[in-house]
Design an enzyme around this catalytic site. Structure first.
Site, mmCIF file in Angstrom:
data_model
loop_
_atom_site.group_PDB
_atom_site.id
_atom_site.type_symbol
_atom_site.label_atom_id
_atom_site.label_comp_id
_atom_site.label_asym_id
_atom_site.label_seq_id
_atom_site.Cartn_x
_atom_site.Cartn_y
_atom_site.Cartn_z
ATOM 1 N N GLY A 200 0.833 -1.198 0.000
ATOM 2 C CA GLY A 200 0.000 0.000 0.000
ATOM 3 C C GLY A 200 0.863 1.242 0.000
ATOM 4 O O GLY A 200 2.081 1.183 -0.194
ATOM 5 N N GLU B 203 5.713 4.479 -0.439
ATOM 6 C CA GLU B 203 5.099 3.162 -0.552
ATOM 7 C C GLU B 203 5.500 2.265 0.620
ATOM 8 O O GLU B 203 6.551 2.457 1.239
ATOM 9 C CB GLU B 203 5.513 2.476 -1.854
ATOM 10 C CG GLU B 203 4.894 3.064 -3.116
ATOM 11 C CD GLU B 203 5.472 4.391 -3.515
ATOM 12 O OE1 GLU B 203 4.778 5.170 -4.179
ATOM 13 O OE2 GLU B 203 6.627 4.676 -3.140
ATOM 14 N N ASP C 267 -2.799 10.292 16.769
ATOM 15 C CA ASP C 267 -3.535 9.826 15.585
ATOM 16 C C ASP C 267 -4.066 8.413 15.813
ATOM 17 O O ASP C 267 -3.998 7.570 14.928
ATOM 18 C CB ASP C 267 -2.623 9.866 14.356
ATOM 19 C CG ASP C 267 -3.414 9.800 13.052
ATOM 20 O OD1 ASP C 267 -2.800 9.517 12.006
ATOM 21 O OD2 ASP C 267 -4.643 10.000 13.075
#
EC number: 2.7.10.2
Length: 822
Positions: free
Chosen positions: A570, A576, A684
């Protein structure tokens, strides 16, 4: 070259060839059937999408919109594409697939015919050249024996003189049979020779050539089938290209600068005459001492006017300072947006800048509000100054009537203005804050490696680490290390601590030699070794001497050659993410950092690794190492088999039981409790940033936004992109992050978990969700969510951070809930 001339003795190979070709044709047939099914489903899906959009687009604005026109045409052309794909699927079924099915039957018949004829002519050849000759040879040998026996008996009869004629007759008869058989054998032999020659020279080659001809005819037919398949399934046919051209043309007709012209024309309103704000003279009807628009200076107001003037001057100065800070923030954000715009690779990348542009517009609004406030304070100050200066040195006149009323009014005005200022001041407080660096440091001590080692193997070579991290490693006089420039890959820098300063020297590469300003060397290790061993200054001007090499932390440093990149898993925030394999065959996840990222983002990329180096917990994703010896930089993490938690929830939603969801929540709480003990603020926490490992163990991941603060609180400027729906109000409003703000995010994570991957605040935009939370709205519990879990969520979402539970409390409560479900 051909079957007949070259494959006379290759019958088995020819049969294998035919079998292989038949299997290939069956595979092609299966593929085409699946392609037809896929295209039909694709066409049906496109049509369903268009139908759904038509239903949802029934309500139209009463103005002409180019965006709406473009969107409508895109839907129409998508419908056209659906019809084209459906037609293509039908043509594929009635054309290539049907013909391929016929061809397979013909191919099977050709094979059957070839085998039958080959068996027939081969059997005939064996019969003529072997079987019949062997029979004749056996009879030949038998007749020779019989003739020799008759001959011996004839000789005996002659010797005895008895039955001589009878013996002679037998002898003649045996001789005649032999000679007749001999003639038959000679003729049969001649026939066999000719048959064999005919078989190998004509009959068999003719069969093989005939087979080759049919093979080639079928290849020709297959080529035609493939050609027709290619034409039918082509995505660049004129009709499909026209569809996309129409879509592209409609998109190009969208002009942001004129999009709302028609809307403005339709909804234009005449400018309303502004109401003049004037002194209400009716207030003075019952009072003769007060004058409209005049400051009253007398023995009752003189002192308060001085206080008001001083207060206004302070307020004006504070407002001007705030305005200056805001204007600087606007310029900084404009510069940042401009730099980000230059790195956009695609037109759609502008979406990534929208939140920043919105923040910029909000800043400009704040600037305008402050300018308005500044103008108001300036006018009020000028009015007061004028009155005070007019009466400078004079004795304030006495007020005969209504002294108390005048004093009260003056006092109330002052309080109102002070109150108004306080509300303005509080509303804009905390907007501008400076970000704090949270990079840690590590202690290293080791001796320098010999100069014969390659640069990457030198202990003092740290690879592409950020400048700020290099500076943290240099603490004493003469400490030094070499690194690759983070901003300019391929350029090397010597970093040294000297005379209380951290100095950075670019290693020059000229005429195939490395140097500073003196002697050149063929490689960097020799250059550094020379200056280290001889204590020669780096430059005469600096006087810097190398004393203490600072070795890298070998525990975490890996070579790029140690990692073999595999499939793409992904894309992350910085580049990447690949599946990789180490030399010991260990599977890992490899995060890469794009070389063209801004310097600040590259530093953030390595920040995650720096934080994870210190952690070891089953519910925290494990760091394997980093590859910083050259660009691109890699972060090597443990490969967590289950993938990200959000996708896992959505994929397994029909299988997951309540007990397992509680277990996931407990894992997350344990991981966050560990982070809290390390003074780490994640910032996060969300399902997308958790991973599911073996035995469904949940692990906290993605520390790209994390910070370590000794005080447990981290302040941010608030201008960066943040996950609004997961972020606590105090973090959104004031940039204040803490373990308490992580607890708020944990509550959102719980909601994601028990809703099985639904996006929080469904149906709301980020801004709507933020406004609703400020008004007191909290999400209701997902369907089938236990009441105890719902209560925990509400505790996590308490507006006041100090009222939220600690992670230790959350872990205990979840443990109790899990036991109840056992």
């Amino acid at each position: 070259m051909g079957f007949g001339s070259d494959l006379k003795n290759s019958h088995e190979a020819v049969l294998k060839l035919q079998d292989w070709e038949l299997r290939l044709l069956e595979t092609v047939k299966k593929f085409m059937a699946l392609r037809i099914k896929s295209d039909k489903e694709y066409a049906s899906t496109l049509q369903n999408l268009c139908n759904q959009v038509d239903k949802e687009s029934t309500v139209q604005m009463n103005y002409v919109s180019n965006v709406s026109k473009s969107w409508l045409l895109m839907i129409q052309q998508t419908e056209q594409l659906s019809r084209i794909m459906k037609t293509h699927a039908e043509d594929l079924n009635s054309g290539p697939l049907h013909r391929l099915t016929m061809m397979i039957k013909d191919k099977q018949q050709v094979k059957k015919s070839y085998i039958g004829v080959h068996q027939q002519i081969e059997a005939e050849m064996i019969k003529v050249t072997k079987t019949e000759l062997e029979k004749l040879k056996c009879s030949y040998r038998q007749l020779i024996k019989e003739m020799n026996s008759a001959k011996e008996k004839y000789k005996e009869a002659l010797a005895k003189g008895k039955e001589t004629e009878k013996a002679k007759e037998r002898y003649d008869k045996a001789t005649m049979k032999l000679h007749m058989l001999h003639n038959q054998y000679v003729l049969a032999l001649k026939g066999a020779q000719l048959h064999q020659n005919q078989y190998y020279d004509i009959t068999l080659p003719l069969l093989l050539d005939s087979l080759q001809k049919m093979q080639e005819e079928m290849i020709k037919a297959l080529k035609g089938i493939f050609d027709e398949y290619s034409q039918i399934t082509s995505l660049v046919t004129e009709e499909i290209v026209n569809v996309h051209k129409e879509i592209q043309m409609s998109v190009e007709q969208i002009d942001p600068s004129t999009e709302y012209n028609n809307f403005i024309d339709v909804h234009r309103t005449t400018a309303a005459k502004e109401q003049e704000i004037e002194f209400d003279t009716s207030l003075l009807e019952e009072n003769e001492n007060l004058q409209a628009n005049e400051i009253m200076w007398n023995n009752l107001t003189a002192e308060s006017l001085q206080v008001m003037l001083k207060t206004l001057a302070e307020e004006l100065m504070q407002t001007q300072q705030m305005l200056l800070n805001k204007e600087e923030a606007v310029l900084e954000l404009e510069k940042r947006i401009e730099e980000s715009s230059e790195t956009c690779e695609k037109k759609s990348d502008i979406v990534l800048l929208l939140s920043q542009k919105q923040a910029l517009e909000e800043l400009k609004q704040s600037v305008q509000q402050l300018r308005c406030t500044e103008a108001k304070f300036s006018a009020q100050k000028e009015l007061l100054e004028q009155k005070v200066q007019e009466n400078d040195g004079k004795e304030p006149p006495p007020v005969v009537n209504y002294e108390e009323d005048a004093r009260s009014v003056t006092s109330m005005e002052r309080k109102e203005r002070l109150s108004k200022f306080e509300s303005i001041r509080h509303s804009i407080a905390g907007i501008i804050r400076s970000p704090k660096s949270a990079l840690g440091s590590s202690a290293l001590s080791d001796m320098i490696s010999i100069s014969e080692k390659p640069l990457a193997e030198q202990d003092w070579y740290h690879g592409a680490i950020p400048r700020i991290e290099a500076q943290e490693l240099l603490k004493k006089q003469g400490d030094f290390l070499v690194r690759e420039s983070h901003g300019k890959p391929g350029e090397y820098v010597l970093s040294v601590y000297s005379d209380g300063q951290r100095r950075h020297f670019i290693i020059q590469y000229v005429d195939n030699m490395y140097r500073f300003e003196g002697t050149g060397f063929s490689n960097i290790p020799q250059l550094i070794d020379h200056h280290y061993t001889t204590k020669q200054v780096i430059t005469k001007k600096s006087g810097v001497v190398l004393l203490n090499p600072i070795p890298k932390d070998k525990k975490w440093i890996l070579s790029h050659e140690d990692v073999i990149l595999g499939e793409l898993l992904g894309k992350g925030n910085f580049g990447e993410v690949y599946k990789g394999t180490l030399k010991d065959k260990t599977s890992v996840a490899v995060k890469t950092c794009k070389e063209d990222l801004p310097q600040e983002l590259k530093i953030k990329f390595l920040q995650e690794a720096k934080i994870l180096k210190q952690y070891d917990h089953p519910n925290i994703v494990k760091l394997i190492g980093v590859c910083t010896q050259r660009q691109p930089v890699y972060i090597i993490m443990e490969l967590v088999s289950g993938g990200d938690f959000l996708t896992f929830l959505r994929r397994k939603k029909d299988e997951l039981k309540l007990k397992q969801l509680v277990k996931f929540s407990l894992d997350a709480a344990a991981g966050m409790l560990y982070l809290e003990s390390k003074n780490c603020i994640h910032r996060d926490l969300a399902a997308r940033n958790c991973l599911v490992g073996e035995n469904n163990v949940l692990k906290i991941s993605d520390f790209g936004m994390s910070r370590q603060e000794d005080g447990g609180v981290y302040s941010s400027s608030g201008l960066k992109q943040i996950p609004i729906k997961w972020t606590a109000p105090e973090a959104l409003n004031y940039g204040r992050y803490s373990s308490e703000s992580d607890v708020w995010s944990f509550g959102i994570l719980l909601w994601e978990t028990f809703s099985l991957g639904v996006c929080p605040y469904p149906g709301m935009t980020n801004q709507q969700a933020r406004e609703q939370v400020e008004r007191g709205y909290r999400m209701s519990a997902p369907q089938h969510c236990p009441e105890d879990i719902s209560k925990i969520m509400m505790k996590c979402w308490d507006y006041k951070p100090e009222n939220r539970p600690k992670f230790s409390e959350l872990q205990k409560e979840l443990t109790i809930i899990k036991r109840k479900l056992t």
